[in-house]
Design a protein around this motif. Structure first.
Motif, PDB file in Angstrom:
ATOM      1  N   VAL A 177       0.855  -1.183   0.000  1.00  0.00           N
ATOM      2  CA  VAL A 177       0.000   0.000   0.000  1.00  0.00           C
ATOM      3  C   VAL A 177       0.890   1.231   0.000  1.00  0.00           C
ATOM      4  O   VAL A 177       1.806   1.347   0.818  1.00  0.00           O
ATOM      5  CB  VAL A 177      -0.930   0.009   1.239  1.00  0.00           C
ATOM      6  N   HIS A 178       0.598   2.140  -0.916  1.00  0.00           N
ATOM      7  CA  HIS A 178       1.326   3.412  -0.986  1.00  0.00           C
ATOM      8  C   HIS A 178       0.376   4.517  -0.536  1.00  0.00           C
ATOM      9  O   HIS A 178      -0.742   4.625  -1.044  1.00  0.00           O
ATOM     10  CB  HIS A 178       1.814   3.669  -2.408  1.00  0.00           C
ATOM     11  N   TYR A 179       0.845   5.299   0.424  1.00  0.00           N
ATOM     12  CA  TYR A 179      -0.001   6.361   0.956  1.00  0.00           C
ATOM     13  C   TYR A 179       0.816   7.629   1.178  1.00  0.00           C
ATOM     14  O   TYR A 179       2.039   7.608   1.290  1.00  0.00           O
ATOM     15  CB  TYR A 179      -0.673   5.917   2.257  1.00  0.00           C
ATOM     16  N   LEU A 180       0.090   8.734   1.232  1.00  0.00           N
ATOM     17  CA  LEU A 180       0.694  10.043   1.476  1.00  0.00           C
ATOM     18  C   LEU A 180       0.156  10.550   2.803  1.00  0.00           C
ATOM     19  O   LEU A 180      -1.051  10.663   2.992  1.00  0.00           O
ATOM     20  CB  LEU A 180       0.316  11.011   0.354  1.00  0.00           C
ATOM     21  N   TYR A 181       1.064  10.846   3.717  1.00  0.00           N
ATOM     22  CA  TYR A 181       0.689  11.380   5.016  1.00  0.00           C
ATOM     23  C   TYR A 181       1.052  12.853   5.063  1.00  0.00           C
ATOM     24  O   TYR A 181       2.218  13.221   4.932  1.00  0.00           O
ATOM     25  CB  TYR A 181       1.406  10.618   6.131  1.00  0.00           C
ATOM     26  N   LEU A 182       0.036  13.698   5.216  1.00  0.00           N
ATOM     27  CA  LEU A 182       0.257  15.141   5.352  1.00  0.00           C
ATOM     28  C   LEU A 182      -0.054  15.514   6.801  1.00  0.00           C
ATOM     29  O   LEU A 182      -1.215  15.738   7.168  1.00  0.00           O
ATOM     30  CB  LEU A 182      -0.621  15.918   4.361  1.00  0.00           C
ATOM     31  N   SER A 183       0.990  15.524   7.608  1.00  0.00           N
ATOM     32  CA  SER A 183       0.816  15.719   9.051  1.00  0.00           C
ATOM     33  C   SER A 183       0.165  17.055   9.383  1.00  0.00           C
ATOM     34  O   SER A 183      -0.666  17.129  10.287  1.00  0.00           O
ATOM     35  CB  SER A 183       2.161  15.596   9.764  1.00  0.00           C
ATOM     36  N   GLN A 184       0.533  18.105   8.651  1.00  0.00           N
ATOM     37  CA  GLN A 184      -0.003  19.433   8.957  1.00  0.00           C
ATOM     38  C   GLN A 184      -1.505  19.511   8.703  1.00  0.00           C
ATOM     39  O   GLN A 184      -2.196  20.322   9.300  1.00  0.00           O
ATOM     40  CB  GLN A 184       0.737  20.527   8.173  1.00  0.00           C
ATOM     41  N   ASP A 185      -2.025  18.627   7.836  1.00  0.00           N
ATOM     42  CA  ASP A 185      -3.457  18.609   7.540  1.00  0.00           C
ATOM     43  C   ASP A 185      -4.191  17.491   8.278  1.00  0.00           C
ATOM     44  O   ASP A 185      -5.415  17.441   8.267  1.00  0.00           O
ATOM     45  CB  ASP A 185      -3.684  18.425   6.032  1.00  0.00           C
ATOM     46  N   GLY A 186      -3.442  16.574   8.879  1.00  0.00           N
ATOM     47  CA  GLY A 186      -4.061  15.446   9.558  1.00  0.00           C
ATOM     48  C   GLY A 186      -4.769  14.509   8.597  1.00  0.00           C
ATOM     49  O   GLY A 186      -5.823  13.969   8.903  1.00  0.00           O
ATOM     50  N   VAL A 187      -4.166  14.309   7.406  1.00  0.00           N
ATOM     51  CA  VAL A 187      -4.790  13.484   6.366  1.00  0.00           C
ATOM     52  C   VAL A 187      -3.813  12.407   5.896  1.00  0.00           C
ATOM     53  O   VAL A 187      -2.618  12.663   5.731  1.00  0.00           O
ATOM     54  CB  VAL A 187      -5.210  14.345   5.156  1.00  0.00           C
ATOM     55  N   ILE A 188      -4.356  11.211   5.693  1.00  0.00           N
ATOM     56  CA  ILE A 188      -3.620  10.130   5.052  1.00  0.00           C
ATOM     57  C   ILE A 188      -4.371   9.789   3.772  1.00  0.00           C
ATOM     58  O   ILE A 188      -5.545   9.388   3.822  1.00  0.00           O
ATOM     59  CB  ILE A 188      -3.515   8.890   5.949  1.00  0.00           C
ATOM     60  N   TYR A 189      -3.711   9.997   2.640  1.00  0.00           N
ATOM     61  CA  TYR A 189      -4.282   9.658   1.339  1.00  0.00           C
ATOM     62  C   TYR A 189      -3.828   8.247   0.975  1.00  0.00           C
ATOM     63  O   TYR A 189      -2.635   8.007   0.820  1.00  0.00           O
ATOM     64  CB  TYR A 189      -3.818  10.630   0.260  1.00  0.00           C
ATOM     65  N   LEU A 190      -4.774   7.336   0.858  1.00  0.00           N
ATOM     66  CA  LEU A 190      -4.486   5.977   0.418  1.00  0.00           C
ATOM     67  C   LEU A 190      -4.579   5.980  -1.099  1.00  0.00           C
ATOM     68  O   LEU A 190      -5.666   6.154  -1.663  1.00  0.00           O
ATOM     69  CB  LEU A 190      -5.477   4.998   1.048  1.00  0.00           C
ATOM     70  N   ILE A 191      -3.434   5.803  -1.758  1.00  0.00           N
ATOM     71  CA  ILE A 191      -3.381   6.092  -3.184  1.00  0.00           C
ATOM     72  C   ILE A 191      -3.275   4.868  -4.078  1.00  0.00           C
ATOM     73  O   ILE A 191      -3.953   4.775  -5.092  1.00  0.00           O
ATOM     74  CB  ILE A 191      -2.220   7.073  -3.469  1.00  0.00           C
ATOM     75  N   TYR A 192      -2.426   3.913  -3.729  1.00  0.00           N
ATOM     76  CA  TYR A 192      -2.166   2.824  -4.660  1.00  0.00           C
ATOM     77  C   TYR A 192      -1.853   1.545  -3.907  1.00  0.00           C
ATOM     78  O   TYR A 192      -1.255   1.589  -2.831  1.00  0.00           O
ATOM     79  CB  TYR A 192      -0.981   3.197  -5.560  1.00  0.00           C
ATOM     80  N   LEU A 193      -2.264   0.413  -4.480  1.00  0.00           N
ATOM     81  CA  LEU A 193      -1.887  -0.872  -3.901  1.00  0.00           C
ATOM     82  C   LEU A 193      -1.717  -1.896  -5.005  1.00  0.00           C
ATOM     83  O   LEU A 193      -2.298  -1.781  -6.074  1.00  0.00           O
ATOM     84  CB  LEU A 193      -2.896  -1.349  -2.857  1.00  0.00           C
ATOM     85  N   TYR A 194      -0.878  -2.872  -4.706  1.00  0.00           N
ATOM     86  CA  TYR A 194      -0.676  -3.981  -5.634  1.00  0.00           C
ATOM     87  C   TYR A 194      -0.274  -5.207  -4.838  1.00  0.00           C
ATOM     88  O   TYR A 194       0.281  -5.106  -3.743  1.00  0.00           O
ATOM     89  CB  TYR A 194       0.376  -3.658  -6.704  1.00  0.00           C
ATOM     90  N   ALA A 195      -0.600  -6.361  -5.395  1.00  0.00           N
ATOM     91  CA  ALA A 195      -0.246  -7.619  -4.748  1.00  0.00           C
ATOM     92  C   ALA A 195       1.219  -7.926  -4.998  1.00  0.00           C
ATOM     93  O   ALA A 195       1.722  -7.722  -6.107  1.00  0.00           O
ATOM     94  CB  ALA A 195      -1.114  -8.755  -5.293  1.00  0.00           C
ATOM     95  N   LYS A 196       1.900  -8.396  -3.989  1.00  0.00           N
ATOM     96  CA  LYS A 196       3.308  -8.775  -4.114  1.00  0.00           C
ATOM     97  C   LYS A 196       3.476  -9.844  -5.194  1.00  0.00           C
ATOM     98  O   LYS A 196       4.471  -9.857  -5.916  1.00  0.00           O
ATOM     99  CB  LYS A 196       3.813  -9.292  -2.758  1.00  0.00           C
ATOM    100  N   ALA A 197       2.473 -10.695  -5.366  1.00  0.00           N
ATOM    101  CA  ALA A 197       2.534 -11.742  -6.392  1.00  0.00           C
ATOM    102  C   ALA A 197       2.503 -11.150  -7.799  1.00  0.00           C
ATOM    103  O   ALA A 197       2.996 -11.766  -8.741  1.00  0.00           O
ATOM    104  CB  ALA A 197       1.369 -12.713  -6.216  1.00  0.00           C
ATOM    105  N   ASP A 198       1.938  -9.940  -7.945  1.00  0.00           N
ATOM    106  CA  ASP A 198       1.840  -9.307  -9.259  1.00  0.00           C
ATOM    107  C   ASP A 198       3.087  -8.516  -9.634  1.00  0.00           C
ATOM    108  O   ASP A 198       3.455  -8.449 -10.798  1.00  0.00           O
ATOM    109  CB  ASP A 198       0.627  -8.374  -9.323  1.00  0.00           C
ATOM    110  N   GLN A 199       3.696  -7.877  -8.659  1.00  0.00           N
ATOM    111  CA  GLN A 199       4.921  -7.120  -8.897  1.00  0.00           C
ATOM    112  C   GLN A 199       5.643  -6.897  -7.585  1.00  0.00           C
ATOM    113  O   GLN A 199       5.030  -6.802  -6.532  1.00  0.00           O
ATOM    114  CB  GLN A 199       4.645  -5.802  -9.627  1.00  0.00           C
ATOM    115  N   ALA A 200       6.966  -6.800  -7.666  1.00  0.00           N
ATOM    116  CA  ALA A 200       7.776  -6.656  -6.461  1.00  0.00           C
ATOM    117  C   ALA A 200       7.852  -5.203  -5.983  1.00  0.00           C
ATOM    118  O   ALA A 200       7.787  -4.927  -4.789  1.00  0.00           O
ATOM    119  CB  ALA A 200       9.180  -7.202  -6.694  1.00  0.00           C
ATOM    120  N   THR A 201       8.005  -4.289  -6.922  1.00  0.00           N
ATOM    121  CA  THR A 201       8.118  -2.861  -6.600  1.00  0.00           C
ATOM    122  C   THR A 201       7.454  -2.050  -7.705  1.00  0.00           C
ATOM    123  O   THR A 201       7.087  -2.581  -8.754  1.00  0.00           O
ATOM    124  CB  THR A 201       9.588  -2.418  -6.488  1.00  0.00           C
TER     125      THR A 201
END
Length: 111
Positions: free
Chosen positions: A67-91
């Motif tokens: 799971v790739h996410y963006l944490y903006l501490s000053q705004d108190g927001v975590i944007y959940l942006i992208y995910l992929y299965a390890k079986a589909d790709q490593a990075t």
């Protein structure tokens, strides 16, 4: 500090496709306790990457999804942006990083 989760539409779609609603709630609880849990992923403009297990298949974090996410501490927001299965790709590929960096920049501009 109270945190708000915001999901990108593609992220929400993939959670549903993979049946990861319960696993996502567990991850969100982890991120509420430690929003900087994930390591910064170079070349993404500030995205953090964490591993998430897939309980329904018995896969642990190392073989689950990323799971790739963006944490903006000053705004108190975590944007959940992208995910992929390890079986589909490593990075992420360089092209994916470039695209995600543009998404991150857009989120940061909108604040």
């Amino acid at each position: 500090m109270q945190l708000t989760f915001v999901e990108a539409s593609a992220f929400t779609r993939r959670i549903g496709e993979h049946g990861l609603d319960e696993d996502l709630r567990e991850l969100q609880q982890d991120l509420l306790r430690n929003p900087e849990k994930g390591a910064l992923d170079p070349g993404t403009g500030g995205l953090r990457k964490v591993r998430m297990r897939i309980r329904s298949t018995g896969k642990g974090k190392s073989s689950g999804v990323r799971v790739h996410y963006l944490y903006l501490s000053q705004d108190g927001v975590i944007y959940l942006i992208y995910l992929y299965a390890k079986a589909d790709q490593a990075t992420l590929t360089p092209e994916q990083k470039k695209t995600l960096r543009l998404v991150v920049e857009a989120f940061k501009r909108e604040r």
